[in-house]
Design an enzyme around this catalytic site. Sequence first.
Site, PDB file in Angstrom:
ATOM      1  N   SER A 157       0.741  -1.345   0.118  1.00  0.00           N
ATOM      2  CA  SER A 157       0.099   0.105  -0.056  1.00  0.00           C
ATOM      3  C   SER A 157       0.844   1.317  -0.024  1.00  0.00           C
ATOM      4  CB  SER A 157      -0.888   0.062   1.168  1.00  0.00           C
ATOM      5  OG  SER A 157      -1.210   1.271   1.363  1.00  0.00           O
ATOM      6  N   TYR A 170      -1.884  -0.477  10.385  1.00  0.00           N
ATOM      7  CA  TYR A 170      -1.935  -0.986   8.948  1.00  0.00           C
ATOM      8  C   TYR A 170      -0.563  -0.369   8.294  1.00  0.00           C
ATOM      9  CZ  TYR A 170      -3.768  -1.273   3.951  1.00  0.00           C
ATOM     10  OH  TYR A 170      -4.200  -1.412   2.788  1.00  0.00           O
TER      11      TYR A 170
HETATM   12  N1  LIG Z   1      -8.630  -0.538  -1.318  1.00  0.00           N
HETATM   13  C1  LIG Z   1      -7.666   0.294  -1.583  1.00  0.00           C
HETATM   14  O1  LIG Z   1      -7.758   1.255  -1.876  1.00  0.00           O
HETATM   15  C2  LIG Z   1      -6.133  -0.382  -1.190  1.00  0.00           C
HETATM   16  C3  LIG Z   1      -5.271   0.245  -1.332  1.00  0.00           C
HETATM   17  C4  LIG Z   1      -3.935  -0.246  -1.096  1.00  0.00           C
HETATM   18  C5  LIG Z   1      -3.907  -1.619  -0.711  1.00  0.00           C
HETATM   19  N2  LIG Z   1      -4.863  -2.314  -0.721  1.00  0.00           N
HETATM   20  C6  LIG Z   1      -4.884  -3.723  -0.267  1.00  0.00           C
HETATM   21  O2  LIG Z   1      -5.298  -4.553  -1.314  1.00  0.00           O
HETATM   22  C7  LIG Z   1      -5.659  -5.865  -0.561  1.00  0.00           C
HETATM   23  C8  LIG Z   1      -7.224  -6.058  -1.041  1.00  0.00           C
HETATM   24  O3  LIG Z   1      -7.860  -4.802  -0.491  1.00  0.00           O
HETATM   25  P1  LIG Z   1      -9.728  -4.722  -0.671  1.00  0.00           P
HETATM   26  O4  LIG Z   1      -9.840  -3.226  -0.752  1.00  0.00           O
HETATM   27  O5  LIG Z   1      -9.716  -5.577  -2.017  1.00  0.00           O
HETATM   28  O6  LIG Z   1     -10.362  -5.373   0.464  1.00  0.00           O
HETATM   29  P2  LIG Z   1     -11.304  -6.403   0.541  1.00  0.00           P
HETATM   30  O7  LIG Z   1     -12.376  -6.357  -0.187  1.00  0.00           O
HETATM   31  O8  LIG Z   1     -11.709  -6.439   2.030  1.00  0.00           O
HETATM   32  O9  LIG Z   1     -10.601  -7.615   0.231  1.00  0.00           O
HETATM   33  C9  LIG Z   1      -9.748  -8.621   1.271  1.00  0.00           C
HETATM   34  C10 LIG Z   1     -10.484 -10.061   1.271  1.00  0.00           C
HETATM   35  O10 LIG Z   1      -9.327 -10.680   2.225  1.00  0.00           O
HETATM   36  C11 LIG Z   1     -10.263 -11.513   3.018  1.00  0.00           C
HETATM   37  N3  LIG Z   1      -9.726 -11.819   4.409  1.00  0.00           N
HETATM   38  C12 LIG Z   1      -9.580 -11.038   5.295  1.00  0.00           C
HETATM   39  N4  LIG Z   1      -8.921 -11.967   6.561  1.00  0.00           N
HETATM   40  C13 LIG Z   1      -8.745 -12.929   5.949  1.00  0.00           C
HETATM   41  C14 LIG Z   1      -8.133 -14.182   6.349  1.00  0.00           C
HETATM   42  N5  LIG Z   1      -7.859 -14.123   7.605  1.00  0.00           N
HETATM   43  N6  LIG Z   1      -8.138 -15.229   5.622  1.00  0.00           N
HETATM   44  C15 LIG Z   1      -8.359 -15.238   4.226  1.00  0.00           C
HETATM   45  N7  LIG Z   1      -9.218 -14.052   3.791  1.00  0.00           N
HETATM   46  C16 LIG Z   1      -9.319 -12.904   4.706  1.00  0.00           C
HETATM   47  C17 LIG Z   1     -11.630 -10.502   3.305  1.00  0.00           C
HETATM   48  O11 LIG Z   1     -12.603 -11.135   3.627  1.00  0.00           O
HETATM   49  P3  LIG Z   1     -13.596 -10.554   4.713  1.00  0.00           P
HETATM   50  O12 LIG Z   1     -14.558  -9.690   4.103  1.00  0.00           O
HETATM   51  O13 LIG Z   1     -14.396 -11.847   5.261  1.00  0.00           O
HETATM   52  O14 LIG Z   1     -12.901  -9.880   5.725  1.00  0.00           O
HETATM   53  C18 LIG Z   1     -11.891 -10.091   1.978  1.00  0.00           C
HETATM   54  O15 LIG Z   1     -12.561 -11.214   1.072  1.00  0.00           O
HETATM   55  C19 LIG Z   1      -5.522  -5.642   0.793  1.00  0.00           C
HETATM   56  O16 LIG Z   1      -4.063  -6.139   1.043  1.00  0.00           O
HETATM   57  C20 LIG Z   1      -5.576  -4.008   0.988  1.00  0.00           C
HETATM   58  O17 LIG Z   1      -4.720  -3.843   2.197  1.00  0.00           O
HETATM   59  C21 LIG Z   1      -6.122  -1.873  -0.839  1.00  0.00           C
END
Ligand SMILES: NC(=O)c1ccc[n+]([C@@H]2O[C@H](COP(=O)([O-])OP(=O)(O)OC[C@H]3O[C@@H](n4cnc5c(N)ncnc54)[C@H](OP(=O)(O)O)[C@@H]3O)[C@@H](O)[C@H]2O)c1
Length: 277
Positions: A157, A170
């Site tokens: 990130s 985070y």
């Molecule tokens: N969105 C942004 O702007 C952004 C920016 C920079 C980096 N990121 C990174 O990109 C990645 C994806 O983010 P996203 O925005 O797509 O978030 P998201 O929609 O919440 O996706 C994360 C997924 O991981 C699952 N998860 C959580 N804990 C877990 C575990 N212990 N074992 C297996 N799966 C698990 C979540 O399930 P639950 O819903 O059940 O928790 C969810 O399905 C993350 O690493 C995030 O930090 C996102």
Amino acid sequence: MDLAELTKMYDFTGKSVVVTGGAGILGGEISCALVGCGAKVALLDRDPALADRLMHRFESAVGEAIVVYGDVLKKESLEQACKVIVDAFGGVDCLVNAAGGNKPEATTGPDRPFFGLSEDTLRFVVDLNLLGTILPSQVFGKLMAAKGEGVILNVSSMNAFRPLTRVVGYSAAKAAVNNFTQWLAVHLAQECSPRIRVNAIAPGFFLTEQNRYLMLDKETGQPTPRGQAVLNHTPMGRFGQPEDLFGAIFWLLSPASSFVTGVVVPIDGGFSAFSGV
Ligand SMILES: NC(=O)c1ccc[n+]([C@@H]2O[C@H](COP(=O)([O-])OP(=O)(O)OC[C@H]3O[C@@H](n4cnc5c(N)ncnc54)[C@H](OP(=O)(O)O)[C@@H]3O)[C@@H](O)[C@H]2O)c1
């Protein structure tokens, strides 16, 4: 090099890819794009039902997808998932560590001074992002080590380079993911095979469920003051879309980057390059 050779590098037909957090917003879109380019993708998540909304998108795609239960914080469950995936696909060529995220209780605010932040929540966020990247890398990386080739791609990130205000656990965890990316790249190349590569992408600000209402006002849909500050510091003047990640992801997973390991690629509309002046 000609166009056919270039195109072939991005043909994932027959390649097996595990995407942790594959039922999430970014993990789901990454999975759909990979299946669209011929890959066999295992969407690994702790709640496989969340992937139901994606299943129709795999029906006419050239690759295939399976949804596998796995908790990135429980090694035993990852080992079970690994067996299921190897049975289904015959092996694992690539791992995308996309499971991760933040919790409001792990950020400071007017009612949440740093000094009182809950130890449990801080530990949860650090574990999810850091250990949740290390444990799948152990389980699936072991297969790659045995085969002598493979690719791991971590999702870091913008917080990793310079922490954002309020976001304590985070930011620290994603900074550690960058460090681990470099460490593992060196370790696997030297100790296992120079044909195993480890890299990361660092997305900037993408509108997803985790941050939508931090960035946009629920009622008006207009940027909040924090959302506007992000846009002001993003030279391209917009939030990212999941599709903006694909070029870098396909490059890093494919032989097009065969001499690239240990890097973290920002995908941020210029956020990290801009001094603000
Ligand atoms: N969105 C942004 O702007 C952004 C920016 C920079 C980096 N990121 C990174 O990109 C990645 C994806 O983010 P996203 O925005 O797509 O978030 P998201 O929609 O919440 O996706 C994360 C997924 O991981 C699952 N998860 C959580 N804990 C877990 C575990 N212990 N074992 C297996 N799966 C698990 C979540 O399930 P639950 O819903 O059940 O928790 C969810 O399905 C993350 O690493 C995030 O930090 C996102």
